[in-house]
Design a protein around this motif. Sequence first.
Motif, PDB file in Angstrom:
ATOM      1  N   VAL A 155      41.612  27.095  35.994  1.00 46.28           N
ATOM      2  CA  VAL A 155      39.661  27.321  36.517  1.00 46.28           C
ATOM      3  C   VAL A 155      39.971  28.707  37.282  1.00 46.28           C
ATOM      4  CG1 VAL A 155      39.233  24.823  37.070  1.00 46.28           C
ATOM      5  CG2 VAL A 155      40.412  26.534  39.073  1.00 46.28           C
ATOM      6  N   ILE A 156      38.991  29.432  36.990  1.00 39.35           N
ATOM      7  CA  ILE A 156      38.722  30.558  37.718  1.00 39.35           C
ATOM      8  C   ILE A 156      37.669  30.784  38.692  1.00 39.35           C
ATOM      9  CG2 ILE A 156      38.451  33.155  37.396  1.00 39.35           C
ATOM     10  CD1 ILE A 156      39.569  33.064  34.690  1.00 39.35           C
ATOM     11  N   ARG A 179      41.945  42.559  30.212  1.00 38.54           N
ATOM     12  CA  ARG A 179      42.839  41.761  30.095  1.00 38.54           C
ATOM     13  C   ARG A 179      42.641  40.478  30.953  1.00 38.54           C
ATOM     14  NH1 ARG A 179      49.340  41.931  28.703  1.00 38.54           N
ATOM     15  NH2 ARG A 179      49.280  40.036  27.360  1.00 38.54           N
ATOM     16  N   HIS A 180      42.473  39.477  30.326  1.00 41.82           N
ATOM     17  CA  HIS A 180      42.172  38.376  31.070  1.00 41.82           C
ATOM     18  C   HIS A 180      43.299  37.615  31.826  1.00 41.82           C
ATOM     19  CE1 HIS A 180      37.975  37.766  30.390  1.00 41.82           C
ATOM     20  NE2 HIS A 180      37.926  37.523  29.011  1.00 41.82           N
ATOM     21  N   THR A 181      43.106  37.141  33.072  1.00 38.51           N
ATOM     22  CA  THR A 181      44.283  36.481  33.949  1.00 38.51           C
ATOM     23  C   THR A 181      44.736  35.236  33.111  1.00 38.51           C
ATOM     24  OG1 THR A 181      42.345  35.439  34.960  1.00 38.51           O
ATOM     25  CG2 THR A 181      43.548  37.505  36.036  1.00 38.51           C
ATOM     26  N   ASN A 182      43.815  34.468  32.697  1.00 40.22           N
ATOM     27  CA  ASN A 182      44.567  33.183  32.273  1.00 40.22           C
ATOM     28  C   ASN A 182      44.685  33.107  30.791  1.00 40.22           C
ATOM     29  OD1 ASN A 182      41.980  33.297  31.098  1.00 40.22           O
ATOM     30  ND2 ASN A 182      41.159  31.582  32.050  1.00 40.22           N
ATOM     31  N   HIS A 215      45.369  35.784  28.926  1.00 39.26           N
ATOM     32  CA  HIS A 215      45.833  37.415  28.932  1.00 39.26           C
ATOM     33  C   HIS A 215      45.289  37.666  27.383  1.00 39.26           C
ATOM     34  CE1 HIS A 215      49.975  35.566  30.788  1.00 39.26           C
ATOM     35  NE2 HIS A 215      48.988  35.628  31.642  1.00 39.26           N
ATOM     36  N   MET A 216      44.061  37.475  27.123  1.00 36.61           N
ATOM     37  CA  MET A 216      43.566  37.992  25.994  1.00 36.61           C
ATOM     38  C   MET A 216      43.002  39.603  26.330  1.00 36.61           C
ATOM     39  SD  MET A 216      41.904  37.324  22.983  1.00 36.61           S
ATOM     40  CE  MET A 216      41.025  35.446  22.845  1.00 36.61           C
ATOM     41  N   PHE A 217      43.332  40.368  25.669  1.00 25.40           N
ATOM     42  CA  PHE A 217      42.904  41.839  25.422  1.00 25.40           C
ATOM     43  C   PHE A 217      41.422  41.997  24.661  1.00 25.40           C
ATOM     44  CE2 PHE A 217      42.976  46.384  25.347  1.00 25.40           C
ATOM     45  CZ  PHE A 217      42.596  46.918  23.973  1.00 25.40           C
ATOM     46  N   SER A 218      40.441  42.117  25.315  1.00 21.15           N
ATOM     47  CA  SER A 218      38.998  41.928  24.632  1.00 21.15           C
ATOM     48  C   SER A 218      37.878  42.952  25.489  1.00 21.15           C
ATOM     49  CB  SER A 218      38.466  40.608  24.853  1.00 21.15           C
ATOM     50  OG  SER A 218      38.470  40.259  26.263  1.00 21.15           O
ATOM     51  N   PHE A 219      36.868  42.704  24.755  1.00 16.92           N
ATOM     52  CA  PHE A 219      35.628  43.633  25.543  1.00 16.92           C
ATOM     53  C   PHE A 219      34.426  42.445  25.245  1.00 16.92           C
ATOM     54  CE2 PHE A 219      32.907  45.076  22.199  1.00 16.92           C
ATOM     55  CZ  PHE A 219      33.804  45.086  21.034  1.00 16.92           C
ATOM     56  N   TYR A 220      33.218  42.596  25.861  1.00 16.80           N
ATOM     57  CA  TYR A 220      32.185  41.936  25.687  1.00 16.80           C
ATOM     58  C   TYR A 220      31.102  42.904  25.131  1.00 16.80           C
ATOM     59  CZ  TYR A 220      34.247  38.405  28.373  1.00 16.80           C
ATOM     60  OH  TYR A 220      35.269  37.367  28.817  1.00 16.80           O
ATOM     61  N   GLY A 221      30.439  42.346  24.034  1.00 15.32           N
ATOM     62  CA  GLY A 221      29.153  43.327  23.598  1.00 15.32           C
ATOM     63  C   GLY A 221      27.963  42.413  23.510  1.00 15.32           C
ATOM     64  N   GLY A 222      26.815  43.190  23.719  1.00 15.19           N
ATOM     65  CA  GLY A 222      25.451  42.485  23.609  1.00 15.19           C
ATOM     66  C   GLY A 222      25.146  41.810  22.134  1.00 15.19           C
ATOM     67  N   THR A 223      24.717  40.885  22.070  1.00 15.97           N
ATOM     68  CA  THR A 223      24.293  40.372  20.613  1.00 15.97           C
ATOM     69  C   THR A 223      22.582  40.656  20.725  1.00 15.97           C
ATOM     70  OG1 THR A 223      23.670  38.224  21.453  1.00 15.97           O
ATOM     71  CG2 THR A 223      25.724  38.419  20.801  1.00 15.97           C
ATOM     72  N   PRO A 224      22.127  40.424  19.299  1.00 15.92           N
ATOM     73  CA  PRO A 224      20.491  40.804  19.268  1.00 15.92           C
ATOM     74  C   PRO A 224      19.619  39.563  20.152  1.00 15.92           C
ATOM     75  CG  PRO A 224      21.472  40.990  17.266  1.00 15.92           C
ATOM     76  CD  PRO A 224      22.576  40.416  18.049  1.00 15.92           C
ATOM     77  N   LYS A 254      40.402  35.926  39.920  1.00 18.02           N
ATOM     78  CA  LYS A 254      39.984  36.976  38.954  1.00 18.02           C
ATOM     79  C   LYS A 254      39.833  36.603  37.665  1.00 18.02           C
ATOM     80  CE  LYS A 254      39.839  40.554  42.408  1.00 18.02           C
ATOM     81  NZ  LYS A 254      38.668  40.618  43.157  1.00 18.02           N
ATOM     82  N   ILE A 255      38.916  37.234  36.765  1.00 23.10           N
ATOM     83  CA  ILE A 255      39.034  36.925  35.315  1.00 23.10           C
ATOM     84  C   ILE A 255      39.983  37.702  34.704  1.00 23.10           C
ATOM     85  CG2 ILE A 255      36.538  35.890  35.524  1.00 23.10           C
ATOM     86  CD1 ILE A 255      35.609  38.492  33.908  1.00 23.10           C
ATOM     87  N   SER A 256      40.075  38.844  35.280  1.00 25.30           N
ATOM     88  CA  SER A 256      41.058  39.957  34.456  1.00 25.30           C
ATOM     89  C   SER A 256      42.144  40.514  35.417  1.00 25.30           C
ATOM     90  CB  SER A 256      40.070  41.023  33.911  1.00 25.30           C
ATOM     91  OG  SER A 256      38.985  40.364  32.983  1.00 25.30           O
ATOM     92  N   TYR A 257      43.033  41.039  34.537  1.00 28.67           N
ATOM     93  CA  TYR A 257      44.330  41.696  35.567  1.00 28.67           C
ATOM     94  C   TYR A 257      43.429  43.155  35.771  1.00 28.67           C
ATOM     95  CZ  TYR A 257      48.213  39.634  32.530  1.00 28.67           C
ATOM     96  OH  TYR A 257      49.145  39.096  31.820  1.00 28.67           O
ATOM     97  N   TRP A 258      42.783  43.496  34.492  1.00 30.49           N
ATOM     98  CA  TRP A 258      42.428  44.942  34.579  1.00 30.49           C
ATOM     99  C   TRP A 258      41.139  45.198  33.905  1.00 30.49           C
ATOM    100  CZ3 TRP A 258      42.142  47.030  30.086  1.00 30.49           C
ATOM    101  CH2 TRP A 258      43.147  46.823  29.143  1.00 30.49           C
ATOM    102  N   GLY A 259      40.403  45.920  34.031  1.00 31.13           N
ATOM    103  CA  GLY A 259      39.162  46.234  32.944  1.00 31.13           C
ATOM    104  C   GLY A 259      38.210  44.921  33.204  1.00 31.13           C
ATOM    105  N   HIS A 260      37.467  44.997  32.064  1.00 26.73           N
ATOM    106  CA  HIS A 260      36.383  44.034  31.939  1.00 26.73           C
ATOM    107  C   HIS A 260      35.133  44.336  32.930  1.00 26.73           C
ATOM    108  CE1 HIS A 260      39.029  40.981  29.537  1.00 26.73           C
ATOM    109  NE2 HIS A 260      38.029  41.577  28.922  1.00 26.73           N
TER     110      HIS A 260
END
Length: 293
Positions: free
Chosen positions: A172-173, A240-243, A245-254, A279-285
């Motif tokens: 859980v976060i 990068r997510h804490t749980n 460890h995914m390296f990712s970004f979020y984009g908007g959909t239509p 936290k949801i992320s080590y860094w970024g997001h």
Amino acid sequence: MSVQRLGYLGFEVSDVQAWRSFMTQKLGVMEASGDESSARFRIDSRAWRLQVDKGTSDDISFAGFEVDSAQSLAAIRKRLEAHGVEVTTESADVAAKRGVLGLLSCSDPVGSRVEIYYGATELFEEPFNSPTGVHGFLTDDQGLGHYVLAVPDIDAALEFYVEALGFHLSDVIDWQLTDTLGTTLHFLHCNGRHHTLALASLPSPKKVHHFMLETTSMDDVGFTYDRFDADGTVVLTLGRHTNDHMFSFYGGTPSGFAVEFGWGARNVEPGWSVVRYDKISYWGHKPAKKPEV
Ligand SMILES: Cc1cccc(O)c1O
Ligand SMILES: [Fe+2]
């Protein structure tokens, strides 16, 4: 017996054409079939993984979970009914429309359609070919990716997805989204993917917060990020997510909810123990800065 993996997702969208170009030109998924009122898309050897249908809700409309055989489908039906869930065995016609051999349907506590099936269609004879050159998406026994639902009653949702459908809690976060809005995200797995579904009790006009596709190459995340950056539709920056460890970004959909595009997550391994994060992320997001007008 629990569901084994997320097989497909369906969305009801007000602009099918906008989704068609979004899926093919920004995410790099392959259109399998479609017309002005609906479209299906491929991310691997399966006949389809994502479907959009014309409608007004601009939200998730169904999720399809996979089991491995007719026997497993019968077992999951028994498990659902033992938990008081009303289950429909869909006709051979409806199953054929989904391209599967056997299909059950039910509703989750907020009325979202949940399908369980076995026997999906593989199209090895028509190899997946990304319109934007994505090297490939990580699926196989981990299913298509993950999605996050905003739910009004987290206990009822956990009762359904954990006790009835057989998911297991990964972690859980406690997510402080703003100074005044926080929530606890519950991450659920049903195979080695760290989470196939996450639940958050959040006030939200939509049921779905985001869905996630995982690529097999880090550069695919970068190339895709650049496409979202080019038209100002990055929602959360690279991170990068804490749980998982995914390296990712979020984009908007239509349709106003987000898509997460990632690479490099760690798996849930035997002996996994539940932990919590702040936290949801080590860094970024970080929230993307709106382009200067
Ligand atoms: C918010 C969030 C936190 C951890 C992992 C995820 O995939 C996610 O979307
Ligand atoms: Fe996510």
